[in-house]
Design a protein around this motif. Structure first.
Motif, PDB file in Angstrom:
ATOM      1  N   GLY A  61      67.060  45.284  40.198  1.00  9.58           N
ATOM      2  CA  GLY A  61      67.363  43.924  39.792  1.00  9.58           C
ATOM      3  C   GLY A  61      66.425  42.924  40.441  1.00  9.58           C
ATOM      4  O   GLY A  61      66.101  43.040  41.627  1.00  9.58           O
ATOM      5  N   VAL A  69      74.266  40.175  38.462  1.00 15.46           N
ATOM      6  CA  VAL A  69      73.289  41.260  38.445  1.00 15.46           C
ATOM      7  C   VAL A  69      73.723  42.395  39.369  1.00 15.46           C
ATOM      8  O   VAL A  69      73.542  43.583  39.051  1.00 15.46           O
ATOM      9  CB  VAL A  69      71.874  40.749  38.795  1.00 15.46           C
ATOM     10  CG1 VAL A  69      71.781  40.277  40.246  1.00 15.46           C
ATOM     11  CG2 VAL A  69      70.825  41.815  38.514  1.00 15.46           C
ATOM     12  N   ALA A  84      68.744  44.851  44.416  1.00 11.51           N
ATOM     13  CA  ALA A  84      68.454  43.589  43.739  1.00 11.51           C
ATOM     14  C   ALA A  84      67.683  42.681  44.685  1.00 11.51           C
ATOM     15  O   ALA A  84      68.035  42.551  45.857  1.00 11.51           O
ATOM     16  CB  ALA A  84      69.749  42.911  43.289  1.00 11.51           C
TER      17      ALA A  84
END
Length: 254
Positions: A3, A16, A29
């Motif tokens: 991400g 996310v 992420a």
């Protein structure tokens, strides 16, 4: 799958992260800041790009990130998550068209309605129970989207011609100047500011500095409301003139 996200007050980070968790992805992420480089974040060929939508467009910081890494998108498979306070039309489509220009394959898009982080415009504020309801519904939509993705049928929110026209005529034509360049915001009240430096640490643009015991803003604000919501003295405004609510995702969803 990895991400890559931009989030001012936590909405997009949550979305996310939850999507990746439901997929069972192990790539992590990464937060986009000024001068972020895609190669430094990941070599993964499958990415989730997530960001909030401003005026039916993408934040200037996100556009700059995509364009400054244009050589790196070739061959990447990208799923786009766009968070928004209202219907944006083609919030995912705006970045999708740009990424395709640089050789990326867009595998899907997801639009998520979340609480609005603009805390200095009264008309955009919702009661706490409504914010919690929005987050609960977004969470359910994320979970469904993750299942569809695993089954090879990813959602395609914001990617059709209809969505493109809706975003263009809904807001983007009339407010293109709002996201084309950075702004001279935020506005910092010197009577309230105590020079604690909290806002300086929050700013992803390095746009705020402390001078002579007071916070001073430059002209590269990306309107993420991170400094606004984090200021302990409520000394900062961005669009409006009065602090109504300092929105933080953690107050409602985690």
């Amino acid at each position: 799958m990895t991400g890559i996200y931009f989030s001012g007050t936590g909405n997009t980070k949550y979305c996310v992260t939850r999507f990746l968790e439901r997929l069972g992805a192990d790539g992590g992420a990464y937060f986009i800041k000024v001068k972020s480089r895609l190669p430094e974040m990941t070599e993964d060929s499958e990415l989730v790009l997530a960001y909030p939508v401003y005026y039916s467009s993408i934040p200037k910081l996100v556009r700059d990130f995509i364009e400054s890494n244009k050589a790196e998108w070739q061959g990447k498979r990208v799923f786009i998550i766009a968070t928004m306070g209202l219907f944006s039309g083609d919030g995912a489509g705006v970045s999708a068209r740009l990424l395709q220009k640089y050789g990326a394959e867009i595998v899907g898009g997801l639009h998520l309605k979340m609480p609005d982080c603009i805390g200095d415009v009264k008309a955009l504020k919702r009661p706490p129970e409504k914010n919690r309801d929005l987050i609960a519904k977004a969470s359910e939509k994320i979970d469904r989207a993750a299942e569809r993705f695993k089954n090879g049928k990813p959602t395609r929110d914001g990617l059709s011609v209809f969505h493109h026209l809706a975003g263009l005529f809904g807001q983007r034509l009339y407010f293109s100047g709002k996201t084309k360049e950075y702004t001279q915001n935020p506005k910092i009240d010197p009577q309230k500011c105590v020079g604690c430096g909290v806002c300086e640490g929050f700013c992803p643009m390095n746009n705020i500095r402390t001078e002579n015991g007071k916070a001073v803003s430059g002209n590269r604000c990306t309107m993420c409301y991170h400094c606004f919501s984090g200021c302990p003295k409520r000394a900062i405004t961005i669009i409006g003139k009065k602090v109504i609510e300092q929105y933080k995702f953690g107050n409602y969803g985690g």
